[in-house]
Scaffold this motif. Structure first.
Motif, mmCIF file in Angstrom:
data_model
loop_
_atom_site.group_PDB
_atom_site.id
_atom_site.type_symbol
_atom_site.label_atom_id
_atom_site.label_comp_id
_atom_site.label_asym_id
_atom_site.label_seq_id
_atom_site.Cartn_x
_atom_site.Cartn_y
_atom_site.Cartn_z
ATOM 1 N N ILE A 105 17.175 -5.811 3.138
ATOM 2 C CA ILE A 105 18.438 -5.999 3.870
ATOM 3 C C ILE A 105 19.198 -7.192 3.284
ATOM 4 N N GLU B 222 22.808 -7.163 1.332
ATOM 5 C CA GLU B 222 23.935 -8.015 1.719
ATOM 6 C C GLU B 222 24.434 -8.822 0.525
ATOM 7 N N TYR C 245 23.132 -2.673 10.027
ATOM 8 C CA TYR C 245 23.759 -3.019 8.751
ATOM 9 C C TYR C 245 24.461 -1.799 8.153
#
Length: 194
Positions: A6, A10, A71
């Motif tokens: 994750i 990002e 997300y």
């Protein structure tokens, strides 16, 4: 591993965004820059696949899977908006493009806030859908309580965004005294947070 992915997604989002904009406006290669910007959804696809592989391999459904779903949902709802917003500012700063519009007031701002709510709705629906797919995939009610909690969280975020939009409809923001917001573009908006 999932949390690391994750974070990598990002960071990758911002690296691809900066690289794509730099290619478009600093290096004068708009097509290559656009191609780099179009690679961003691949990050979310990788994250989705790895999340389901983790569940398939016996990974306990947890907050990591919920965060991954949020997300991906955010990227679906706000990814294009974020890229377009930053592209407009880069075009203005580096390529002599028009100044992006500033903060809106009155009814125009209320409409803007409701448009943001629809983006939040899309993000919430994607997150809830991915979480539900994970719940069905695992199939064990006892093990999926954490994923169900994230679904409720998505609904809470949607409700908060609705309250914000409603507040701009009920109490419209007025332009500062002595300024013509439409003429001079007013102040820069804060922009989307990621």
């Amino acid at each position: 591993m999932l949390v690391g992915l994750i974070i990598a997604c990002e960071v990758g989002f911002w690296v691809l965004l900066a690289g794509g904009l730099a290619l478009r406006y600093l290096a004068g290669m708009p097509r290559l820059g656009a191609a780099v910007l179009l690679m961003e959804p691949l990050l979310e696809l990788v994250l989705l696949v790895v999340s389901f592989i983790d569940l398939k391999n016996g990974g306990e459904p947890s907050w990591r899977h919920g965060l991954a779903a949020f997300y991906i949902g955010y990227t679906v709802g706000y990814g294009h908006y974020t890229v377009k917003w930053l592209d407009g500012h880069a075009a203005h700063r580096f390529a002599g493009g028009p100044k992006p519009p500033g903060t809106k007031y009155g009814k125009e701002r209320a409409v803007h806030e409701w448009k943001l709510w629809t983006r939040t709705l899309a993000a919430a629906l994607v997150a809830i859908g991915l979480l539900q797919a994970g719940i069905w995939y695992v199939g064990d009610d006892a093990a999926t309580g954490g994923l169900q909690a994230w679904q409720a969280g998505a609904l809470r975020v949607l409700g908060i965004q609705a309250l914000i939009a409603a507040s701009y409809s009920i109490w419209p923001r007025k332009a500062p005294a002595g300024t013509d917001a439409d003429r001079d573009g007013a102040a820069e908006p804060a922009g989307p947070k990621r």
